[in-house]
Write an enzyme that holds these catalytic residues in place. Structure first.
Site, PDB file in Angstrom:
ATOM      1  N   LYS A   1      38.242  24.056  11.713  1.00  0.00           N
ATOM      2  CA  LYS A   1      38.857  25.345  11.394  1.00  0.00           C
ATOM      3  C   LYS A   1      38.686  25.677   9.917  1.00  0.00           C
ATOM      4  CE  LYS A   1      42.020  28.536  12.769  1.00  0.00           C
ATOM      5  NZ  LYS A   1      41.238  29.709  12.991  1.00  0.00           N
TER       6      LYS A   1
ATOM      7  N   GLY B   1      41.532  19.392   5.659  1.00  0.00           N
ATOM      8  CA  GLY B   1      40.372  18.518   5.850  1.00  0.00           C
ATOM      9  C   GLY B   1      39.060  19.278   5.822  1.00  0.00           C
ATOM     10  N   CYS B   2      39.033  20.443   6.439  1.00  0.00           N
ATOM     11  CA  CYS B   2      37.809  21.248   6.491  1.00  0.00           C
ATOM     12  C   CYS B   2      37.454  21.781   5.107  1.00  0.00           C
ATOM     13  CB  CYS B   2      37.963  22.378   7.508  1.00  0.00           C
ATOM     14  SG  CYS B   2      38.208  21.746   9.184  1.00  0.00           S
ATOM     15  N   THR B   3      38.446  22.120   4.325  1.00  0.00           N
ATOM     16  CA  THR B   3      38.206  22.578   2.954  1.00  0.00           C
ATOM     17  C   THR B   3      37.658  21.432   2.116  1.00  0.00           C
ATOM     18  OG1 THR B   3      39.932  24.253   3.133  1.00  0.00           O
ATOM     19  CG2 THR B   3      39.296  23.569   0.901  1.00  0.00           C
TER      20      THR B   3
ATOM     21  N   ALA C   1      33.993  20.899   3.166  1.00  0.00           N
ATOM     22  CA  ALA C   1      33.129  21.990   2.704  1.00  0.00           C
ATOM     23  C   ALA C   1      32.913  21.913   1.196  1.00  0.00           C
ATOM     24  CB  ALA C   1      33.732  23.336   3.097  1.00  0.00           C
TER      25      ALA C   1
END
Length: 189
Positions: free
Chosen positions: A62, A67-69, A72
């Site tokens: 998402k 975690g995704c930030t 990325a």
């Protein structure tokens, strides 16, 4: 009434066991599944766009979550070194292009974020969690070689270490290629 709660708990555990035990994956050396997805600028990308380059194709759950930030931004920070090693980076989630655009702008992400809103590409890469009404990508990354074959898989990838693992593996592949090619030429860009 208590036996209904026990029965439902057993059924839920059985489903979870079935779901995770039947989770298949791709094989090293096989051709990577093709894709045709729009990025956060509306440009459509396919696997063949990256022919002749290494590709770090990473799936994430998402946009703009912790975690995704982290993942990325780790790719963003390693992007120059990855490019020097002949690799491109592409992120994929089931979020739409508008969500990707906001995420990319907020964190200055300079690589494509592909919108897999139909969740087909995530499914093709065995990287989809499908709970019926809720779908999201698993945090899996595939390092695809310049010929379009899967060279490495990082299943349940570490958000903080994923890009550094790929950089290390690319350096290892280059060292092996250097040993095979005494002229010392680099891997294809």
């Amino acid at each position: 009434m208590e036996w209904i709660t026990i029965l439902l708990s057993v059924l839920a555990l059985g489903f979870m066991f079935w779901f995770f035990s039947t989770n298949k994956t791709l094989q090293l050396g096989q051709s990577a599944p093709d894709f045709r997805l729009p990025d956060h600028h509306g440009k459509v990308h396919t696997l063949s766009d990256f022919h002749g380059k290494w590709l770090a194709l990473y799936f994430y759950p998402k946009d703009d979550t912790p975690g995704c930030t982290k993942q990325a931004c780790s790719f963003r920070d390693g992007l120059q070194e990855l490019a020097h090693l002949g690799a491109a980076v592409v992120g994929v989630s089931v979020d739409d292009t508008d969500s990707h655009a906001e995420f990319a702008q907020k964190y200055q992400l300079q690589f494509p974020l592909l919108a897999d809103t139909a969740a087909q590409t995530a499914a093709d890469y065995h990287s989809l969690v499908n709970l019926g009404f809720i779908k999201f990508a698993k945090r899996n990354t595939f390092l695809i070689d310049p010929e379009g074959r899967i060279a490495r898989m990082y299943l349940s990838a570490s958000a903080s270490r994923n890009s550094t693992e790929i950089i290390a593996d690319l350096k290892g592949f280059q060292a092996k290629e250097s040993n095979k090619n005494p002229s010392g030429s680099r891997l294809p860009d």
